[in-house]
Scaffold this motif. Structure first.
Motif, mmCIF file in Angstrom:
data_model
loop_
_atom_site.group_PDB
_atom_site.id
_atom_site.type_symbol
_atom_site.label_atom_id
_atom_site.label_comp_id
_atom_site.label_asym_id
_atom_site.label_seq_id
_atom_site.Cartn_x
_atom_site.Cartn_y
_atom_site.Cartn_z
ATOM 1 N N HIS A 1 5.289 -20.055 -3.418
ATOM 2 C CA HIS A 1 4.335 -21.299 -3.787
ATOM 3 C C HIS A 1 4.171 -21.656 -5.294
ATOM 4 O O HIS A 1 3.142 -22.076 -5.770
ATOM 5 N N VAL B 1 -4.590 -11.733 -2.333
ATOM 6 C CA VAL B 1 -3.686 -12.816 -2.039
ATOM 7 C C VAL B 1 -3.323 -12.358 -0.742
ATOM 8 O O VAL B 1 -2.937 -10.869 -0.704
ATOM 9 N N LYS B 2 -2.912 -13.109 0.312
ATOM 10 C CA LYS B 2 -2.246 -12.602 1.491
ATOM 11 C C LYS B 2 -0.771 -12.816 1.064
ATOM 12 O O LYS B 2 -0.116 -13.675 0.605
ATOM 13 N N THR B 3 0.096 -11.690 1.775
ATOM 14 C CA THR B 3 1.537 -11.739 1.230
ATOM 15 C C THR B 3 2.235 -10.862 2.636
ATOM 16 O O THR B 3 1.473 -10.413 3.288
ATOM 17 N N GLU C 1 3.777 -14.447 -1.450
ATOM 18 C CA GLU C 1 2.609 -14.951 -1.273
ATOM 19 C C GLU C 1 2.654 -15.940 -0.009
ATOM 20 O O GLU C 1 3.315 -16.891 0.041
ATOM 21 N N HIS D 1 0.097 -18.626 2.580
ATOM 22 C CA HIS D 1 -1.241 -19.583 2.620
ATOM 23 C C HIS D 1 -1.511 -19.655 4.444
ATOM 24 O O HIS D 1 -0.604 -19.823 5.025
ATOM 25 N N ALA D 2 -2.757 -19.387 4.401
ATOM 26 C CA ALA D 2 -3.036 -19.560 6.004
ATOM 27 C C ALA D 2 -2.799 -20.781 6.781
ATOM 28 O O ALA D 2 -2.456 -20.722 7.991
ATOM 29 N N THR D 3 -2.690 -22.072 6.014
ATOM 30 C CA THR D 3 -2.414 -23.210 6.649
ATOM 31 C C THR D 3 -1.068 -23.570 6.592
ATOM 32 O O THR D 3 -0.472 -24.618 7.185
ATOM 33 N N GLU D 4 0.020 -22.603 6.096
ATOM 34 C CA GLU D 4 1.283 -22.977 5.832
ATOM 35 C C GLU D 4 2.288 -21.959 6.787
ATOM 36 O O GLU D 4 2.063 -20.786 6.858
#
Length: 256
Positions: free
Chosen positions: A36, A73-75, A96, A98-101
């Motif tokens: 990101h 962070v989510k990874t 990393e 993201h929840a919406t990607e």
């Protein structure tokens, strides 16, 4: 749904092989996090905590909630490097998400059941492809994909197109074979070579030759025995009569 585990990491100031070696000496695992548009950040984790967190999960499809400097962070784990001899983890790459990607990742394929061709015809189940690549939102990441193989007979195959993964797009070639049942492998018995056959027969031939030699030897011995009395009867002077007299001398007693 994908499994989720939590880990804590701390920034790693020193970089390079020497610094990574020192970190491992202290019981740490060197790592990096990227994705990101963020700059690649060197990290280090507790080796024991990392090993424990990854037990019983599929690392490639497990969401890692990574806490760094108080921020979580989510990874996803993009790569795990292990020692060439020991099972120790020596480096980890975190990506990393993201929840919406949507993300692209590979998930393992697990075969379920016992094929008909194996149960009833002695065939062998061969898994050709063990993972497939998919595109999916993080919340829909499967920890693995299961494929039922019970109906497969000898010669039957299942392909990527036979997979069903909810809320995900399969990126791997649809015609790629995942599993097939092949005929049982017959044990081949090698025919003896001409050289081997000759070597096996040779002792018998030698034995027969030796028997012939023994017969000739016995015949020669009998001929020699018959010739000696004839020489004695001839009464001719020579070495043979002298030997006969010498042999008979003990029988005559003392001479006067």
């Amino acid at each position: 749904m994908a499994q989720t585990v939590s880990l804590s990491a701390s920034p790693r100031q020193a970089t390079g092989k020497g610094a990574a070696r020192q970190a491992r000496f202290r019981g740490k695992v060197p790592a990096v996090i990227y994705g990101h548009g963020r700059d690649t950040q060197p990290l280090e984790l507790e080796a024991k905590a990392l090993e424990k967190a990854l037990q019983g999960v599929e690392p490639a499809s497990t969401i890692i909630e990574l806490a760094v400097d108080g921020k979580t962070v989510k990874t996803l784990i993009r790569e795990i490097q292990r020692h060439p001899i020991r099972p120790d983890i020596i480096h980890v790459d975190f990506y990393e998400i993201h929840a919406t990607e949507k993300v692209k990742l590979k998930v393992p394929v697990h075969l379920v059941g016992n094929p008909d061709g194996v149960r009833n015809a002695g065939g062998v189940l061969d898994q050709v492809t063990r993972e497939v690549e998919i595109e999916v939102l993080p919340e829909n990441i499967p920890d693995r994909v299961e494929l039922d193989v019970n109906a497969l007979k000898i010669g039957d195959s299942l392909h990527v197109r036979d997979l069903s993964i909810p809320n995900a797009k399969i990126l791997t070639d649809a015609d790629l074979t995942i599993a097939t049942v092949v005929p049982p492998r017959a044990e081949e018995v090698a025919a003896p070579s001409p050289e081997t056959a000759t070597e096996v027969a040779e002792p018998e031939l030698i034995r027969k030759v030796r028997e012939g030699e023994e017969e000739e030897g016995e015949a020669g011995a009998e001929g020699g025995a018959a010739a000696k009395p004839e020489a004695k009867a001839a009464g001719g002077g020579g070495a043979a009569p002298a030997k006969a007299e010498k042999a008979e001398k003990p029988k005559g007693g003392k001479e006067s």
